[in-house]
Structure formats: structure tokens, C-alpha cells
Design a protein around this motif. Structure first.
Motif, PDB file in Angstrom:
ATOM      1  N   ILE A  95      -5.584  15.461   1.923  1.00  0.00           N
ATOM      2  CA  ILE A  95      -4.341  15.328   1.165  1.00  0.00           C
ATOM      3  C   ILE A  95      -4.028  13.855   0.965  1.00  0.00           C
ATOM      4  O   ILE A  95      -4.103  13.062   1.901  1.00  0.00           O
ATOM      5  N   THR A  96      -3.698  13.499  -0.263  1.00  0.00           N
ATOM      6  CA  THR A  96      -3.251  12.155  -0.565  1.00  0.00           C
ATOM      7  C   THR A  96      -1.748  12.191  -0.756  1.00  0.00           C
ATOM      8  O   THR A  96      -1.217  13.088  -1.407  1.00  0.00           O
ATOM      9  N   SER A  97      -1.065  11.227  -0.171  1.00  0.00           N
ATOM     10  CA  SER A  97       0.386  11.179  -0.249  1.00  0.00           C
ATOM     11  C   SER A  97       0.804   9.777  -0.669  1.00  0.00           C
ATOM     12  O   SER A  97       0.032   8.820  -0.540  1.00  0.00           O
ATOM     13  N   SER A  98       2.017   9.662  -1.166  1.00  0.00           N
ATOM     14  CA  SER A  98       2.550   8.365  -1.577  1.00  0.00           C
ATOM     15  C   SER A  98       3.850   8.080  -0.849  1.00  0.00           C
ATOM     16  O   SER A  98       4.639   8.984  -0.593  1.00  0.00           O
ATOM     17  N   LEU A  99       4.056   6.832  -0.560  1.00  0.00           N
ATOM     18  CA  LEU A  99       5.292   6.363   0.046  1.00  0.00           C
ATOM     19  C   LEU A  99       5.782   5.221  -0.831  1.00  0.00           C
ATOM     20  O   LEU A  99       5.186   4.145  -0.851  1.00  0.00           O
ATOM     21  N   LYS A 116       0.864  -1.179   0.000  1.00  0.00           N
ATOM     22  CA  LYS A 116       0.000   0.000   0.000  1.00  0.00           C
ATOM     23  C   LYS A 116       0.904   1.234   0.000  1.00  0.00           C
ATOM     24  O   LYS A 116       1.687   1.437   0.907  1.00  0.00           O
ATOM     25  N   ARG A 117       0.794   2.049  -1.050  1.00  0.00           N
ATOM     26  CA  ARG A 117       1.671   3.204  -1.187  1.00  0.00           C
ATOM     27  C   ARG A 117       0.958   4.543  -1.116  1.00  0.00           C
ATOM     28  O   ARG A 117       1.585   5.564  -1.005  1.00  0.00           O
ATOM     29  N   ARG A 118      -0.347   4.561  -1.218  1.00  0.00           N
ATOM     30  CA  ARG A 118      -1.086   5.824  -1.194  1.00  0.00           C
ATOM     31  C   ARG A 118      -1.839   5.937   0.122  1.00  0.00           C
ATOM     32  O   ARG A 118      -2.497   5.002   0.553  1.00  0.00           O
ATOM     33  N   PHE A 119      -1.724   7.118   0.719  1.00  0.00           N
ATOM     34  CA  PHE A 119      -2.347   7.370   2.012  1.00  0.00           C
ATOM     35  C   PHE A 119      -3.038   8.718   1.986  1.00  0.00           C
ATOM     36  O   PHE A 119      -2.623   9.628   1.283  1.00  0.00           O
ATOM     37  N   LYS A 120      -4.094   8.843   2.777  1.00  0.00           N
ATOM     38  CA  LYS A 120      -4.773  10.136   2.944  1.00  0.00           C
ATOM     39  C   LYS A 120      -4.516  10.613   4.365  1.00  0.00           C
ATOM     40  O   LYS A 120      -4.360   9.809   5.284  1.00  0.00           O
TER      41      LYS A 120
END
Length: 93
Positions: free
Chosen positions: A55-59, A45-49
Motif C-alpha cells: 500500500i502506498t500512502s501520502s502525508l 517526502k510525502r509518499r510512503f509504502k
């Protein structure tokens, strides 16, 4: 628990001690445990809110301590000569 698509070669407590000694930093215990268990990697899982879902962020990657890829904790520290305070998990000793 974070699930990984892949992680990197296993490291030892001695590897962590060497890193800490080389850069005069002290890694938090929970981060040391993470490195010993996974040594970084690419999370499934790489996308987070954010908590308020604005805001959506990626790791994309947790940096490994091992040097098997170009981007690792050693290269990051060498490139920037420090870990930026705003993203730092490190404590100076």
C-alpha cells in the motif's frame, strides 16, 4: 528526522499547555518536542509504502498548533469536538 519544505511559526511550551488545558488532553512528550521544534508543516517526502510494500500512502501536512492557517490542531478539535481514537496521539486527562 523528517525534512520539511516549510513549517509554521514557532510556538512555546506555554502554547502547548494552553491547548492541553483548553481541551483537557495530554500530548505525548515526543509530540510536544516535535511541535516545539517544527510546529507541523509540509514534509519533503510525502509518499510512503507499508512495510510489506503493498500500500502506498501520502502525508501532505502535519497540522500546526498555531492558528496561522485554517487547518490546525485547534480547528480540527473544534470541528470534530474530539480527536478520533483511531488516529489519536492524545491522552485524556
Amino acid at each position: 528526522m523528517i525534512e520539511f519544505e516549510y513549517s509554521y511559526q514557532q510556538i512555546t511550551s506555554e502554547d502547548i499547555k494552553n491547548f492541553e488545558n483548553q481541551f483537557s488532553v495530554k500530548l505525548p512528550l515526543d509530540y510536544k518536542k516535535f511541535l516545539l521544534q517544527c510546529n507541523g508543516g509540509k514534509p519533503v517526502k510525502r509518499r510512503f509504502k507499508t512495510a510489506d510494500e503493498t500500500i502506498t500512502s501520502s502525508l501532505m501536512l502535519f497540522l500546526p498548533l498555531s492558528k496561522e492557517i485554517k487547518f490546525n490542531l485547534y480547528s480540527y478539535y473544534h470541528q470534530f469536538n474530539r480527536i478520533p481514537k483511531e488516529v489519536s496521539l492524545f491522552k485524556r486527562v
